[in-house]
Design an enzyme around this catalytic site. Structure first.
Site, mmCIF file in Angstrom:
data_model
loop_
_atom_site.group_PDB
_atom_site.id
_atom_site.type_symbol
_atom_site.label_atom_id
_atom_site.label_comp_id
_atom_site.label_asym_id
_atom_site.label_seq_id
_atom_site.Cartn_x
_atom_site.Cartn_y
_atom_site.Cartn_z
ATOM 1 N N ARG A 8 0.857 -1.207 0.000
ATOM 2 C CA ARG A 8 0.000 0.000 0.000
ATOM 3 C C ARG A 8 0.885 1.247 0.000
ATOM 4 O O ARG A 8 1.064 1.881 -1.023
ATOM 5 C CB ARG A 8 -0.953 -0.036 1.202
ATOM 6 N N GLU A 9 1.520 1.550 1.136
ATOM 7 C CA GLU A 9 2.427 2.716 1.158
ATOM 8 C C GLU A 9 3.515 2.543 0.101
ATOM 9 O O GLU A 9 3.845 3.483 -0.635
ATOM 10 C CB GLU A 9 3.061 2.844 2.555
ATOM 11 N N HIS A 68 -6.606 -0.265 2.736
ATOM 12 C CA HIS A 68 -6.638 1.165 3.025
ATOM 13 C C HIS A 68 -7.906 1.768 2.428
ATOM 14 O O HIS A 68 -8.345 1.352 1.358
ATOM 15 C CB HIS A 68 -5.409 1.808 2.378
ATOM 16 N N ARG A 128 -9.224 -0.063 11.759
ATOM 17 C CA ARG A 128 -8.160 0.790 12.293
ATOM 18 C C ARG A 128 -8.478 2.193 11.830
ATOM 19 O O ARG A 128 -8.811 2.383 10.652
ATOM 20 C CB ARG A 128 -6.809 0.350 11.714
ATOM 21 N N THR A 162 3.013 11.699 9.291
ATOM 22 C CA THR A 162 2.848 11.723 7.836
ATOM 23 C C THR A 162 3.960 12.478 7.118
ATOM 24 O O THR A 162 4.337 12.123 6.006
ATOM 25 C CB THR A 162 1.459 12.331 7.508
ATOM 26 N N HIS A 188 2.816 4.826 12.368
ATOM 27 C CA HIS A 188 3.185 4.879 10.947
ATOM 28 C C HIS A 188 4.158 6.050 10.803
ATOM 29 O O HIS A 188 3.750 7.210 10.854
ATOM 30 C CB HIS A 188 1.906 5.093 10.133
ATOM 31 N N HIS A 190 7.050 8.195 8.847
ATOM 32 C CA HIS A 190 7.750 8.517 7.601
ATOM 33 C C HIS A 190 9.190 8.920 7.905
ATOM 34 O O HIS A 190 9.535 9.284 9.034
ATOM 35 C CB HIS A 190 6.990 9.599 6.824
ATOM 36 N N HIS A 282 40.223 -4.036 10.464
ATOM 37 C CA HIS A 282 38.917 -4.671 10.665
ATOM 38 C C HIS A 282 38.983 -6.146 10.274
ATOM 39 O O HIS A 282 38.508 -7.017 10.991
ATOM 40 C CB HIS A 282 37.847 -3.983 9.815
HETATM 41 C C1 HCA Z 1 -1.600 8.260 2.837
HETATM 42 C C2 HCA Z 1 -1.096 8.878 4.136
HETATM 43 C C3 HCA Z 1 -0.663 7.871 5.171
HETATM 44 C C4 HCA Z 1 -1.844 7.188 5.818
HETATM 45 C C5 HCA Z 1 -1.509 6.301 6.989
HETATM 46 C C6 HCA Z 1 -2.656 5.483 7.515
HETATM 47 C C7 HCA Z 1 0.166 8.693 6.189
HETATM 48 O O1 HCA Z 1 -0.787 7.960 1.966
HETATM 49 O O2 HCA Z 1 -2.803 8.075 2.684
HETATM 50 O O3 HCA Z 1 -3.704 5.422 6.890
HETATM 51 O O4 HCA Z 1 -2.494 4.869 8.590
HETATM 52 O O5 HCA Z 1 1.387 8.651 6.118
HETATM 53 O O6 HCA Z 1 -0.439 9.392 7.000
HETATM 54 O O7 HCA Z 1 0.194 6.915 4.588
HETATM 55 CU CU CU Z 2 2.229 7.104 4.942
#
Ligand code: HCA
Ligand code: CU
Length: 361
Positions: A8-9, A68, A128, A162, A188, A190, A282
């Site tokens: 997904r991501e 998602h 979720r 995010t 989540h 980044h 090393h």
């Molecule tokens: C996205 C943003 C998301 C959602 C994360 C989630 C983020 O691409 O829609 O739904 O738990 O980073 O907030 O990936």
């Molecule tokens: Cu994300």
């Protein structure tokens, strides 16, 4: 527990679009590693994604499959078609998003979330909910959403950094505050500042029980937590031994091959150089005991140790390679060492052996 979101991501990485067969192959490989959840895609994006997710669900994997979805009944309807048991619904509720992006009030957003969650639950889905951009959302807004979703009986909430800009200590404090609501917490993170894994680890310390990751850390922009790094840290620092770490290298290569995106040589654990030793100092230590320069042995992750040869090499480097060709001759070792040290180019083990043989005839 770990949720892999490569499908997904990861599919939101420029250049990446998985065919149903790709989704299946990657999903099966993830299941073999033993991830607890697979976020399999966003079915509303394309009919082919829906088809691929459905194919994956039909495999009856051990991992729980999550799709998602926006906070929209139409998105949830498509999730239902995949027969995945979980839906991950997201909506940003920060003041900035509500006023400048959506043009709605917090009340409107809460009603939207309520409608989507009740619709999903009413159709038997586990839910979720993610208040997207959690780390930049005003606490009063988060609190209102958390109260609501708790009342609605969502099964998990996810705290998303995010924009990958959270400070690990601030994230720790936020997660600790949210954990108190009594809903299992997912995170989540980044990687825009290179802090994704640090933030995820701090979230675990604060009581989060599920962490999102992707193979090779792919995703929007700089991506998210790298699955291999996360599982390595869980094993090394927390003694979590339930994942098949030795399968991670092949998984990483599979995703490289399918996406066409290669990890850089210095990428932790799966990068070309992650278990390669170069400096003579090393190497002389590593050939006696790899733990001098490896936090865990290469084999733990299905990798092979490599000893690189160039002018940084020492006597033990040369000796190590020649021995593997059955050559043990101190004079040859010294002569080869001089040759290597006076050059700027690297030598393969085969080239060393060939030189040695020439010297001995
Ligand atoms: C996205 C943003 C998301 C959602 C994360 C989630 C983020 O691409 O829609 O739904 O738990 O980073 O907030 O990936
Ligand atoms: Cu994300």
């Amino acid at each position: 527990m770990v949720l892999d979101s490569t499908l997904r991501e990861g599919e939101q990485t420029p250049g990446v679009n998985f065919s149903p067969e790709d989704r299946l192959r990657i999903g099966i490989a993830l299941d073999e590693v033993g991830v607890d959840f697979i976020e399999a895609g966003h079915p509303a994006v394309s009919p082919e994604i829906l088809e691929g997710v459905r194919l994956l669900v039909d495999q009856g994997l051990n991992a729980d499959i999550l799709c998602h979805s926006r906070a929209l009944r139409s998105d949830i309807d498509l999730v239902l078609k995949t027969e995945a048991p979980w839906v991950g619904i997201f909506l940003c509720v920060s003041r900035n998003c509500l006023s400048r992006r959506f043009g709605i009030t917090l009340e409107d957003a809460l009603r939207k979330i309520e409608d989507a969650v009740l619709y999903a639950k009413g159709h038997g889905l586990k839910v979720r909910f993610t208040p997207e951009d959690t780390t930049r959302t005003e606490w009063e807004h988060l609190e209102a959403v958390l109260r609501l979703v708790k009342e609605l009986g969502v099964d998990r909430v996810s705290m998303a950094d995010t924009t990958g800009s959270a400070h690990p200590l601030e994230f720790f404090n936020l997660v600790r505050r949210v954990v108190k609501f009594g809903i299992p917490v997912n995170v989540h993170c980044h990687n825009d500042l290179g802090l994704a894994l640090a933030n995820a680890i701090m979230a675990i310390e604060a009581g989060a029980t599920l962490v999102d990751a992707t193979v090779n850390g792919i995703g929007e922009r700089a991506g998210i937590v790298d699955l291999t790094q996360l599982l390595g840290a869980l094993y090394y620092h927390y003694g979590i031994g339930k994942y098949r770490l030795e399968k991670l290298y092949a998984l990483s290569r599979l995703v490289e091959q399918v996406t066409g995106l290669e990890t850089p040589p210095n990428w932790p654990i799966v990068g070309e150089n992650a278990f390669t030793h170069k400096a003579g100092l090393h190497v002389s230590a590593v050939v006696r005991d790899p733990s001098f320069y490896e936090f865990l042995p290469a084999e733990t992750f299905g990798r092979e140790r490599r000893i690189y040869v160039d002018r940084f090499a020492g006597r033990e480097t040369i000796r190590f390679h020649l021995r593997r060709f059955g050559i043990e001759d101190d004079g040859v070792v010294e002569a080869l060492l001089r040759k290597v040290k006076s050059s700027r180019r690297p030598f393969t083990p085969e080239a060393l052996a060939e030189e040695a043989r020439r010297m001995m005839t």
